[in-house]
Design an enzyme around this catalytic site. Structure first.
Site, mmCIF file in Angstrom:
data_model
loop_
_atom_site.group_PDB
_atom_site.id
_atom_site.type_symbol
_atom_site.label_atom_id
_atom_site.label_comp_id
_atom_site.label_asym_id
_atom_site.label_seq_id
_atom_site.Cartn_x
_atom_site.Cartn_y
_atom_site.Cartn_z
ATOM 1 N N TYR A 1 -65.127 -55.525 43.540
ATOM 2 C CA TYR A 1 -65.906 -56.766 43.631
ATOM 3 C C TYR A 1 -65.631 -57.681 42.432
ATOM 4 O O TYR A 1 -64.816 -57.389 41.571
ATOM 5 C CB TYR A 1 -67.396 -56.424 43.755
ATOM 6 C CG TYR A 1 -67.838 -56.184 45.179
ATOM 7 C CD1 TYR A 1 -66.908 -55.937 46.199
ATOM 8 C CD2 TYR A 1 -69.195 -56.213 45.532
ATOM 9 C CE1 TYR A 1 -67.317 -55.730 47.517
ATOM 10 C CE2 TYR A 1 -69.605 -56.011 46.841
ATOM 11 C CZ TYR A 1 -68.668 -55.770 47.832
ATOM 12 O OH TYR A 1 -69.087 -55.573 49.124
ATOM 13 N N SER A 2 -66.382 -58.780 42.386
ATOM 14 C CA SER A 2 -66.059 -59.855 41.445
ATOM 15 C C SER A 2 -66.225 -59.476 39.979
ATOM 16 O O SER A 2 -67.021 -58.612 39.628
ATOM 17 C CB SER A 2 -66.916 -61.080 41.743
ATOM 18 O OG SER A 2 -66.394 -61.693 42.888
ATOM 19 N N LEU B 1 -60.191 -64.573 51.904
ATOM 20 C CA LEU B 1 -60.364 -64.781 50.455
ATOM 21 C C LEU B 1 -61.811 -65.166 50.194
ATOM 22 O O LEU B 1 -62.399 -65.906 50.976
ATOM 23 C CB LEU B 1 -59.403 -65.889 50.021
ATOM 24 C CG LEU B 1 -59.535 -66.623 48.693
ATOM 25 C CD1 LEU B 1 -58.187 -67.188 48.278
ATOM 26 C CD2 LEU B 1 -60.561 -67.759 48.753
ATOM 27 N N ASN B 2 -62.402 -64.644 49.102
ATOM 28 C CA ASN B 2 -63.653 -65.264 48.629
ATOM 29 C C ASN B 2 -63.573 -65.558 47.136
ATOM 30 O O ASN B 2 -62.643 -66.300 46.753
ATOM 31 C CB ASN B 2 -64.934 -64.576 49.119
ATOM 32 C CG ASN B 2 -65.134 -63.123 48.798
ATOM 33 O OD1 ASN B 2 -64.374 -62.277 49.214
ATOM 34 N ND2 ASN B 2 -66.185 -62.805 48.094
ATOM 35 N N ASP B 3 -64.465 -65.079 46.325
ATOM 36 C CA ASP B 3 -64.602 -65.584 44.947
ATOM 37 C C ASP B 3 -63.306 -65.590 44.113
ATOM 38 O O ASP B 3 -62.559 -64.617 44.142
ATOM 39 C CB ASP B 3 -65.570 -64.700 44.148
ATOM 40 C CG ASP B 3 -66.814 -64.327 44.901
ATOM 41 O OD1 ASP B 3 -67.009 -64.819 46.014
ATOM 42 O OD2 ASP B 3 -67.593 -63.524 44.374
ATOM 43 N N GLU C 1 -76.131 -64.366 42.018
ATOM 44 C CA GLU C 1 -74.778 -63.828 41.985
ATOM 45 C C GLU C 1 -73.899 -64.642 41.022
ATOM 46 O O GLU C 1 -74.179 -65.804 40.716
ATOM 47 C CB GLU C 1 -74.150 -63.876 43.385
ATOM 48 C CG GLU C 1 -74.822 -62.930 44.381
ATOM 49 C CD GLU C 1 -74.031 -62.774 45.679
ATOM 50 O OE1 GLU C 1 -73.617 -63.794 46.253
ATOM 51 O OE2 GLU C 1 -73.839 -61.619 46.121
ATOM 52 N N GLN D 1 -61.071 -62.451 45.290
ATOM 53 C CA GLN D 1 -61.533 -61.449 46.249
ATOM 54 C C GLN D 1 -60.692 -61.580 47.514
ATOM 55 O O GLN D 1 -60.635 -62.660 48.115
ATOM 56 C CB GLN D 1 -63.013 -61.679 46.573
ATOM 57 C CG GLN D 1 -63.941 -61.360 45.419
ATOM 58 C CD GLN D 1 -64.110 -59.865 45.228
ATOM 59 O OE1 GLN D 1 -64.796 -59.222 45.985
ATOM 60 N NE2 GLN D 1 -63.469 -59.323 44.207
ATOM 61 N N ARG E 1 -74.342 -57.143 39.501
ATOM 62 C CA ARG E 1 -72.877 -57.256 39.589
ATOM 63 C C ARG E 1 -72.316 -58.529 38.953
ATOM 64 O O ARG E 1 -73.045 -59.356 38.438
ATOM 65 C CB ARG E 1 -72.446 -57.173 41.052
ATOM 66 C CG ARG E 1 -73.041 -58.230 41.964
ATOM 67 C CD ARG E 1 -72.468 -58.097 43.388
ATOM 68 N NE ARG E 1 -73.193 -58.933 44.328
ATOM 69 C CZ ARG E 1 -74.251 -58.538 45.037
ATOM 70 N NH1 ARG E 1 -74.722 -57.309 44.925
ATOM 71 N NH2 ARG E 1 -74.859 -59.373 45.861
ATOM 72 N N ASP E 2 -71.016 -58.654 39.048
ATOM 73 C CA ASP E 2 -70.250 -59.851 38.670
ATOM 74 C C ASP E 2 -70.295 -60.148 37.169
ATOM 75 O O ASP E 2 -70.751 -61.215 36.734
ATOM 76 C CB ASP E 2 -70.749 -61.089 39.464
ATOM 77 C CG ASP E 2 -70.826 -60.843 40.962
ATOM 78 O OD1 ASP E 2 -70.071 -59.995 41.456
ATOM 79 O OD2 ASP E 2 -71.660 -61.485 41.632
HETATM 80 C C1 FRU Z 1 -70.168 -63.524 45.916
HETATM 81 C C2 FRU Z 1 -70.065 -62.014 46.057
HETATM 82 C C3 FRU Z 1 -70.215 -61.324 44.711
HETATM 83 C C4 FRU Z 1 -69.511 -60.021 44.943
HETATM 84 C C5 FRU Z 1 -68.372 -60.442 45.824
HETATM 85 C C6 FRU Z 1 -67.937 -59.438 46.858
HETATM 86 O O1 FRU Z 1 -69.526 -64.186 46.958
HETATM 87 O O2 FRU Z 1 -71.014 -61.532 46.971
HETATM 88 O O3 FRU Z 1 -71.561 -61.193 44.284
HETATM 89 O O4 FRU Z 1 -69.093 -59.427 43.756
HETATM 90 O O5 FRU Z 1 -68.777 -61.623 46.483
HETATM 91 O O6 FRU Z 1 -66.821 -59.893 47.549
#
Ligand code: FRU
Length: 470
Positions: free
Chosen positions: A99-100, A38-40, A222, A56, A168-169
Site C-alpha cells: 500500500y501507499s 493505477l491509484n495513489d 488517508e 499504486q 497507514r500511508d
Molecule cells: C488511498 C488508499 C490508501 C492506501 C492505498 C491502497 O487511495 O486507500 O489509503 O494505502 O490507497 O491502494
C-alpha cells in the site's frame, strides 16, 4: 504478487495493451498505468537529478486488485522512463498489497516507508476493528531501483490501543534535528486523525503525538502530508465520511488541507479550517515532495474510489491516471497550485484567435472584467461563472459526473488543460483547481464562449505528447 508471478503473467499485460492501443481516451500528457489499474502516487522524490514517480499499481486488472508499486522516472517532466514494479508483495506482512507510502532522502540514500496490507479471510471480519493488518515497512535504496531487505517497523499492536485496524500511508519530514513520521488513522470511535512518530535515525521510531480535530471531521484520514512552505505548516490529507455542505465537500471522499500551527516539542497544535485542494470529480491521495530546486511539487491520483461515476476505459484494459504535476505555493495563507513550468515545453505555437479546433490544448484566458461567463468545450463540457459561483458541468461526457462548483470573489484568470479524457482547470493563478476525467464523443476543442466579460488577453496552444520509453 511476487516478482516471479509478475514475470509469469506478463503475457496478460500484452493482451491488455493491445486493447489499450485502440482506446481514443488514452491520455497524451498524463501518466497512466502501462496496463490495468493505477491509484495513489507513492515515494515521490528527486534523487541525483532524477524524479522518481512510484504509484499504486495492479498490472493485470483494470479494477481494484493486488497492489504493487509501479515506477516511472523523469528528469525533465516531458520524457519519462517506465520500469518494472519497484516493490512486490513478497513477505507475510505485505501479502495482500504493497500500500501507499513515501520517500525520504538522507546521506545519498532513499528511505521508503510504506504500508504492508494483510487481509485475513479465515473468518467473517468487519475489517475495521478486526481482520486487517496494516504494517509500516521500511526499505532503503542507493539508487531508487534496488533494495535488499524489508524491515517491519510497526504492526497494528504497536499503534496506540484506541486505534482501529486502519493506520497507514506513512510520510516523513525533518524538523529541529528530529525526524517525524505521519500516519493516517481511524480510531475506535471512528474519528479520523493522524499519528506522529519521532526518530533520531530514521529506523527506530517512538510514538510522539496525534492530531485530532476539535470537532470530528470524517471517520478516516488517508494519505497525510505534513508540509512547511514559507514557514507555514499545512496538513494535507484525505478525510472519508465528511457530509456535503452546500457546494462544499461534494465528492464521496475529500482531498484538502488544514493550515496548522504545530509545536512538535511541546506536542501542541491548532488546526485551521479545512480547505479542498481541488473542486473536480477525480482527485485523491495527493503526495508532495521537495525537488532539488526546492520546489514543493504535488501530484495526485486523478481518480477517486467508491464513486457512482465510472470510466469507460475499463473495457479497454486500463483505468485512472496521475494528475499533471503542479508546484504548490503559499499566497494569502492558502495553498495555490500551478502547473509545472516544464509544461510550457509541450506547447506548440501561440494562437490568439478564439476559434480552437485542436484536441489536446492549453487555453489561457485573462479577464479584465468578468460578470458572467459560459464556455463550451468539445460540445459537451460546460464551464459557467454566474453570481460568483464557478461551475464545471459535464453532462453525458461525465459518465455519471454531473456538476461541481466553487465560490470565487472574482474571476480573473482561467488556465485550462484538455487531454483526450481529462480536464484540469486552474482558476486565478491556481487559487482554485478542478481536475476531472471526461469522455466526449468528439475530442476537438470547438471552443465557444458567451457572457459579459472583457478579455485582457487570450492564447491557446496545441500540446505535444509526453514521451514514455521502456
Ligand atoms: C488511498 C488508499 C490508501 C492506501 C492505498 C491502497 O487511495 O486507500 O489509503 O494505502 O490507497 O491502494
Amino acid at each position: 504478487m511476487d516478482k516471479k508471478e509478475y514475470i509469469n503473467r506478463l503475457d496478460e499485460q500484452k493482451k491488455l495493451q493491445k486493447m489499450m492501443n485502440t482506446d481514443k481516451y488514452l491520455l497524451n500528457f498524463h501518466l497512466i498505468p502501462p496496463s490495468g489499474w493505477l491509484n495513489d502516487p507513492n515515494g515521490l522524490c528527486e534523487f541525483k537529478g532524477i524524479n522518481h514517480i512510484y504509484y499504486q499499481y495492479t498490472p493485470f486488472d483494470a479494477t481494484w486488485g493486488m497492489k504493487l508499486w509501479g515506477h516511472y522516472t523523469t528528469a525533465d517532466w516531458i520524457t519519462y522512463k517506465e520500469y518494472e514494479p519497484f516493490i512486490f508483495s513478497d513477505i507475510p506482512e505485505d501479502q495482500d498489497g504493497v500500500y501507499s507510502g513515501s520517500a525520504f532522502i538522507k546521506d545519498d540514500k532513499i528511505y521508503f516507508y510504506y504500508t504492508g496490507n494483510v487481509k485475513h479471510i479465515d473468518k467473517d471480519y468487519d475489517y475495521i476493528v478486526a481482520g486487517r493488518e496494516q504494517n509500516t515497512i521500511l526499505i532503503t535504496s542507493n539508487d531508487g531501483f534496488t533494495y535488499k531487505d524489508k524491515k517491519v517497523l510497526f504492526k497494528n499492536i504497536d499503534y496506540p490501543s484506541d486505534m482501529s485496524c486502519h493506520v497507514r500511508d506513512p510520510q516523513i519530514f525533518e524538523k529541529n534535528n528530529f525526524y517525524y513520521m505521519v500516519l493516517g488513522a481511524r480510531d475506535l470511535k471512528d474519528v479520523g486523525c493522524v499519528l506522529i512518530y519521532q526518530s533520531k535515525d530514521l529506523i527506530t521510531w517512538n510514538y510522539h503525538m496525534r492530531i485530532v480535530p476539535e470537532k470530528k471531521f470524517g471517520y478516516m484520514w488517508e494519505c497525510p502530508n505534513l508540509i512547511e512552505i514559507d514557514n507555514k505548516m499545512f496538513l494535507i490529507c484525505c478525510p472519508q465520511g465528511v457530509e456535503q455542505e452546500g457546494i462544499n465537500y461534494a465528492n464521496i471522499y475529500q482531498c484538502g488541507y488544514f493550515p496548522i500551527d504545530l509545536d512538535l516539542e511541546n506536542k501542541k497544535y491548532s488546526l485551521g479550517k479545512f480547505k479542498e485542494l481541488d473542486r473536480g470529480f477525480d482527485i485523491y491521495a495527493p503526495q508532495t515532495f521537495l525537488d532539488e530546486n526546492n520546489r514543493r511539487i504535488i501530484i495526485g491520483w486523478m481518480g477517486l474510489p467508491d464513486t457512482e461515476y465510472t470510466n469507460p476505459t475499463v473495457k479497454n484494459g486500463w483505468q485512472h491516471a496521475l494528475t499533471m504535476p503542479r508546484e504548490l505555493i503559499v499566497k494569502n495563507n492558502q495553498l495555490y497550485q500551478i502547473p509545472l513550468v516544464e509544461f510550457k515545453n509541450l506547447r506548440g505555437k501561440i494562437n490568439k484567435e478564439l476559434n480552437c479546433n485542436k484536441e489536446n490544448v492549453e487555453l489561457d484566458f485573462n479577464f479584465s472584467n468578468c460578470k458572467n461567463l459560459e464556455i463550451l468545450l468539445r460540445n459537451e463540457i460546460k464551464l459557467i461563472y454566474k453570481d460568483n459561483i464557478f461551475t464545471l458541468d459535464l453532462k453525458e461526457c461525465g459518465y455519471g459526473r454531473d456538476k461541481r462548483s466553487v465560490y470565487l470573489t472574482s474571476l480573473k484568470e482561467l488556465q485550462i488543460f484538455l487531454d483526450n479524457s481529462s480536464i484540469e482547470i486552474f482558476i486565478n493563478s491556481g487559487e482554485e483547481v478542478f481536475t476531472s476525467r471526461c469522455y466526449s464523443k468528439d475530442l476537438k476543442t470547438d471552443l465557444k464562449i458567451l457572457g459579459e466579460y472583457e478579455l485582457k488577453d487570450f492564447s491557446w496552444y496545441e500540446l505535444k505528447k509526453i514521451e514514455i520509453n521502456k
